[in-house]
Design a protein around this motif. Structure first.
Motif, PDB file in Angstrom:
ATOM      1  N   ALA A 285      -3.830   6.196  -5.049  1.00  0.00           N
ATOM      2  CA  ALA A 285      -4.252   5.937  -3.672  1.00  0.00           C
ATOM      3  C   ALA A 285      -5.538   5.118  -3.637  1.00  0.00           C
ATOM      4  N   ALA A 286      -6.453   5.402  -4.571  1.00  0.00           N
ATOM      5  CA  ALA A 286      -7.746   4.717  -4.583  1.00  0.00           C
ATOM      6  C   ALA A 286      -7.593   3.229  -4.882  1.00  0.00           C
ATOM      7  N   VAL A 287      -6.700   2.878  -5.809  1.00  0.00           N
ATOM      8  CA  VAL A 287      -6.553   1.457  -6.151  1.00  0.00           C
ATOM      9  C   VAL A 287      -5.895   0.694  -5.009  1.00  0.00           C
ATOM     10  N   ILE A 288      -5.015   1.352  -4.262  1.00  0.00           N
ATOM     11  CA  ILE A 288      -4.432   0.706  -3.085  1.00  0.00           C
ATOM     12  C   ILE A 288      -5.511   0.496  -2.021  1.00  0.00           C
ATOM     13  N   ASP A 289      -6.365   1.491  -1.805  1.00  0.00           N
ATOM     14  CA  ASP A 289      -7.466   1.347  -0.853  1.00  0.00           C
ATOM     15  C   ASP A 289      -8.384   0.199  -1.254  1.00  0.00           C
ATOM     16  N   TRP A 290      -8.668   0.094  -2.547  1.00  0.00           N
ATOM     17  CA  TRP A 290      -9.517  -1.001  -3.038  1.00  0.00           C
ATOM     18  C   TRP A 290      -8.867  -2.349  -2.757  1.00  0.00           C
ATOM     19  N   ALA A 291      -7.569  -2.475  -3.034  1.00  0.00           N
ATOM     20  CA  ALA A 291      -6.875  -3.742  -2.820  1.00  0.00           C
ATOM     21  C   ALA A 291      -6.890  -4.129  -1.339  1.00  0.00           C
ATOM     22  N   ARG A 292      -6.698  -3.166  -0.458  1.00  0.00           N
ATOM     23  CA  ARG A 292      -6.722  -3.454   0.980  1.00  0.00           C
ATOM     24  C   ARG A 292      -8.112  -3.901   1.422  1.00  0.00           C
ATOM     25  N   ALA A 293      -9.136  -3.194   0.937  1.00  0.00           N
ATOM     26  CA  ALA A 293     -10.498  -3.505   1.354  1.00  0.00           C
ATOM     27  C   ALA A 293     -10.963  -4.857   0.833  1.00  0.00           C
ATOM     28  N   ARG A 294     -10.518  -5.221  -0.371  1.00  0.00           N
ATOM     29  CA  ARG A 294     -10.966  -6.453  -1.006  1.00  0.00           C
ATOM     30  C   ARG A 294     -10.047  -7.639  -0.726  1.00  0.00           C
ATOM     31  N   GLY A 295      -8.879  -7.387  -0.116  1.00  0.00           N
ATOM     32  CA  GLY A 295      -7.901  -8.461   0.007  1.00  0.00           C
ATOM     33  C   GLY A 295      -7.357  -8.846  -1.354  1.00  0.00           C
ATOM     34  N   ALA A 296      -7.314  -7.872  -2.282  1.00  0.00           N
ATOM     35  CA  ALA A 296      -6.891  -8.112  -3.657  1.00  0.00           C
ATOM     36  C   ALA A 296      -5.440  -7.671  -3.838  1.00  0.00           C
ATOM     37  N   VAL A 297      -4.942  -7.786  -5.059  1.00  0.00           N
ATOM     38  CA  VAL A 297      -3.562  -7.431  -5.351  1.00  0.00           C
ATOM     39  C   VAL A 297      -3.514  -6.633  -6.653  1.00  0.00           C
ATOM     40  N   VAL A 298      -2.567  -5.708  -6.738  1.00  0.00           N
ATOM     41  CA  VAL A 298      -2.355  -4.893  -7.931  1.00  0.00           C
ATOM     42  C   VAL A 298      -1.103  -5.388  -8.633  1.00  0.00           C
ATOM     43  N   LEU A 299      -1.204  -5.679  -9.926  1.00  0.00           N
ATOM     44  CA  LEU A 299      -0.041  -6.027 -10.737  1.00  0.00           C
ATOM     45  C   LEU A 299       0.421  -4.762 -11.445  1.00  0.00           C
ATOM     46  N   GLU A 300       1.657  -4.350 -11.194  1.00  0.00           N
ATOM     47  CA  GLU A 300       2.204  -3.128 -11.773  1.00  0.00           C
ATOM     48  C   GLU A 300       3.197  -3.474 -12.871  1.00  0.00           C
ATOM     49  N   ASP A 301       2.853  -3.138 -14.094  1.00  0.00           N
ATOM     50  CA  ASP A 301       3.736  -3.352 -15.247  1.00  0.00           C
ATOM     51  C   ASP A 301       4.524  -2.064 -15.470  1.00  0.00           C
ATOM     52  N   ASP A 302       5.781  -2.059 -15.049  1.00  0.00           N
ATOM     53  CA  ASP A 302       6.639  -0.870 -15.188  1.00  0.00           C
ATOM     54  C   ASP A 302       7.548  -1.078 -16.394  1.00  0.00           C
ATOM     55  N   TYR A 303       6.937  -1.060 -17.589  1.00  0.00           N
ATOM     56  CA  TYR A 303       7.635  -1.526 -18.785  1.00  0.00           C
ATOM     57  C   TYR A 303       8.656  -0.534 -19.330  1.00  0.00           C
ATOM     58  N   ASP A 304       8.480   0.770 -19.093  1.00  0.00           N
ATOM     59  CA  ASP A 304       9.469   1.734 -19.610  1.00  0.00           C
ATOM     60  C   ASP A 304       9.601   2.935 -18.673  1.00  0.00           C
ATOM     61  N   GLY A 305       9.536   2.673 -17.369  1.00  0.00           N
ATOM     62  CA  GLY A 305       9.529   3.747 -16.381  1.00  0.00           C
ATOM     63  C   GLY A 305      10.782   4.603 -16.367  1.00  0.00           C
ATOM     64  N   GLU A 306      11.881   4.120 -16.974  1.00  0.00           N
ATOM     65  CA  GLU A 306      13.127   4.897 -16.976  1.00  0.00           C
ATOM     66  C   GLU A 306      13.097   6.068 -17.953  1.00  0.00           C
ATOM     67  N   PHE A 307      12.188   6.019 -18.932  1.00  0.00           N
ATOM     68  CA  PHE A 307      12.227   7.009 -20.009  1.00  0.00           C
ATOM     69  C   PHE A 307      11.119   8.045 -19.850  1.00  0.00           C
ATOM     70  N   ARG A 308      11.489   9.225 -19.398  1.00  0.00           N
ATOM     71  CA  ARG A 308      10.544  10.344 -19.290  1.00  0.00           C
ATOM     72  C   ARG A 308      11.268  11.598 -19.779  1.00  0.00           C
ATOM     73  N   TYR A 309      10.488  12.550 -20.314  1.00  0.00           N
ATOM     74  CA  TYR A 309      11.098  13.694 -20.994  1.00  0.00           C
ATOM     75  C   TYR A 309      10.586  15.040 -20.482  1.00  0.00           C
ATOM     76  N   ASP A 310       9.295  15.227 -20.479  1.00  0.00           N
ATOM     77  CA  ASP A 310       8.722  16.535 -20.151  1.00  0.00           C
ATOM     78  C   ASP A 310       7.944  16.523 -18.844  1.00  0.00           C
ATOM     79  N   ARG A 311       8.278  15.640 -17.966  1.00  0.00           N
ATOM     80  CA  ARG A 311       7.560  15.574 -16.707  1.00  0.00           C
ATOM     81  C   ARG A 311       8.498  15.043 -15.633  1.00  0.00           C
ATOM     82  N   ARG A 312       8.096  15.215 -14.392  1.00  0.00           N
ATOM     83  CA  ARG A 312       8.873  14.671 -13.290  1.00  0.00           C
ATOM     84  C   ARG A 312       8.774  13.142 -13.294  1.00  0.00           C
ATOM     85  N   PRO A 313       9.810  12.480 -12.760  1.00  0.00           N
ATOM     86  CA  PRO A 313       9.735  11.015 -12.669  1.00  0.00           C
ATOM     87  C   PRO A 313       8.531  10.579 -11.840  1.00  0.00           C
TER      88      PRO A 313
END
Length: 490
Positions: A285-313
């Motif tokens: 939430a904080a990084v989204i607030d920063w991007a809105r306040a600064r007029g900036a953008v967040v680059l999200e690298d979702d390189y292996d988001g499909e693979f999870r084992y011991d936690r919720r997605p």
């Protein structure tokens, strides 16, 4: 009363006299002395050497000096180290000259170097580097069926120059899949197909011009990045004239409160690369607030988001604000890097600039591969493959953890709740020597130091980044045994 090393030689190692002299300091002198003892026959093959602490106390040197010397000689093949067995003279190392001839063959003085040395020329026998899935598990039959259908059903115009945005069929399929599986909010016209994450960075940042750093691309620096990440990406950005500012990491991910006047930030929110763990919800939430306040953008690298084992997605950060996040994904981990297919989900204002940067015709991603992937996803084959590989990689992760618990319990393993790799924390000062030992024993590994930003505020930590996905299933057991054989003893 505690026994001295000399008096307990039969239990913990060989009693021998070493003269430490010559140039190069105590470590170099100890390495020379041990080599000379082996060459001269005073240390026979199989002889167990004393532990670091005992020999250090006997010689009056630091424990790390002995540990480094042992590790160097293990890397060169003179010694072997195995948990529970200690450090020993390698079985194949023979004296330089003995003057004796036995029934086994030629004089022993014919051998002057450790027999392990040729392994270096042969290349790695066990590939445990991060970044690659199991190539032998590629779903050939299902992919071939999708490819055949795609070619047969493709309209004639598909065999002409490609649309730089990518085939509509794939963009529509990705819109549905990413919303369902990753929580991404988009529509087909905001997706641009690329050949992978590196290609996406090139399109977004271009190359530096006389206008200033990053002036040739869609985005400009400075760019906030995580303190640990791929050096290749940092080099690519540096070549484009983009200054990167490292953000510290802790157990909750990147310390995004450190962001200031950067124009953008690059994060791996679902699974920090390479240390592991998702970005904490408050920081998301904080990084989204920063991007809105600064007029900036967040680059999200979702390189292996499909693979999870011991936690919720963990859903995509993009779902919190599609107008402030550029979501980037690919099939390089889920299917194969050989396909060279990825995608950018863009805020609307960036679509045309990215297409302009890409050019009028598709020059990177095969149109037929795009159509095949669309069929592969739409027909359910992609979901089935991901589920199957998620189970297979979890079993491999569990085998790695079990092997370390049995053979190297002093090694802490982290970052194992998701992804295709784990981080092994090593004793201070042992990463470099462990990597050398791995090379000589035919094990390909990545050291943690290679991923640390050169201006990182974080302290250097010794470790290994072990990819447990790359070896074929039949070769995985031998790879784990080889890994445990090169780890520093406790």
């Amino acid at each position: 009363m505690t026994e001295s090393w000399v008096n307990s030689a039969e239990r913990i190692g060989a009693d021998l006299h070493l003269e430490l002299s010559g140039p190069g300091g105590r470590r170099a002198a100890l390495i020379r002395a041990l080599r000379d003892a082996v060459r001269g026959g005073r240390l026979a093959p199989g002889t167990r050497l004393p532990p670091y602490r005992s020999l250090a106390a006997d010689l009056g040197v630091a424990r790390n000096t002995v540990a480094d010397a042992y590790a160097e000689l293990v890397a060169e093949g003179w010694l072997t180290a195995r948990q529970g067995s200690g450090t020993r003279v390698a079985a194949g190392v023979l004296p330089v000259s003995s003057g004796r001839r036995g029934n086994a063959g030629p004089p022993r003085h014919a051998v002057r170097t450790p027999v392990q040395a040729p392994l270096r020329a042969q290349g790695p026998r066990h590939d445990l580097r991060q970044g690659s899935p199991d190539a032998s598990a590629f779903p050939r039959a299902a992919w071939t069926a999708s490819y055949r259908r795609a070619v047969q059903e493709a309209p004639s115009e598909a065999f002409g120059p490609g649309d730089p945005a990518g085939r509509r069929e794939l963009r529509e399929t990705l819109t549905e899949y990413l919303a369902r599986a990753r929580g991404v909010r988009t529509e087909p016209d905001r997706i641009v197909i690329c050949s992978g994450f590196a290609h996406a960075l090139r399109l977004l940042f271009g190359r530096g011009t006389r206008e200033g750093p990053g002036g040739g691309g869609v985005l400009r620096g400075p760019l906030g990045v995580e303190a640990f990440g791929l050096g290749f990406h940092r080099e690519l950005l540096a070549a484009a004239g983009v200054r990167t500012v490292p953000l510290p990491l802790d157990e909750d991910g990147a310390r995004v409160e450190g962001l200031g006047r950067e124009r953008a930030v690059l994060l791996t929110p679902a699974h920090q690369f390479p240390t592991g763990g998702p970005l904490h919800p408050e920081r998301r939430a904080a990084v989204i607030d920063w991007a809105r306040a600064r007029g900036a953008v967040v680059l999200e690298d979702d390189y292996d988001g499909e693979f999870r084992y011991d936690r919720r997605p963990v859903g995509a950060l993009q779902g919190l604000d599609p107008d402030r996040v550029i979501y980037i994904g690919s099939v390089s981990k889920s299917l194969s890097p050989a396909l060279r297919l990825g995608w950018m989900v863009l805020p609307q204002r960036y679509v045309e600039p990215v297409l302009t940067a890409k050019g009028e015709r598709e020059a990177w991603a095969s149109v037929l591969d795009q159509l095949a992937l669309a069929d592969f996803i739409a027909g359910g084959s992609y979901d089935r493959h991901v589920r199957r590989m998620r189970q297979a990689y979890r079993r491999r992760r569990d085998r790695l953890v079990a092997a370390l618990a049995e053979h190297a319990p002093h090694i802490e393993v982290t970052g194992i709740a998701a992804g295709l790799h784990a981080v092994l924390r090593l004793p201070p000062g042992t990463e470099r020597s462990t990597l050398k030992a791995a090379v000589w024993q035919g094990v390909a590994l990545d050291g943690l130091a290679a991923f640390r930003h050169p201006r990182s505020p974080a302290a250097a930590v010794d470790g290994l980044v072990v990819g447990y996905a790359a070896p074929a299933e039949h070769a995985y057991g031998a790879a784990l045994e080889a890994l445990c054989g090169v780890l520093p003893p406790g």
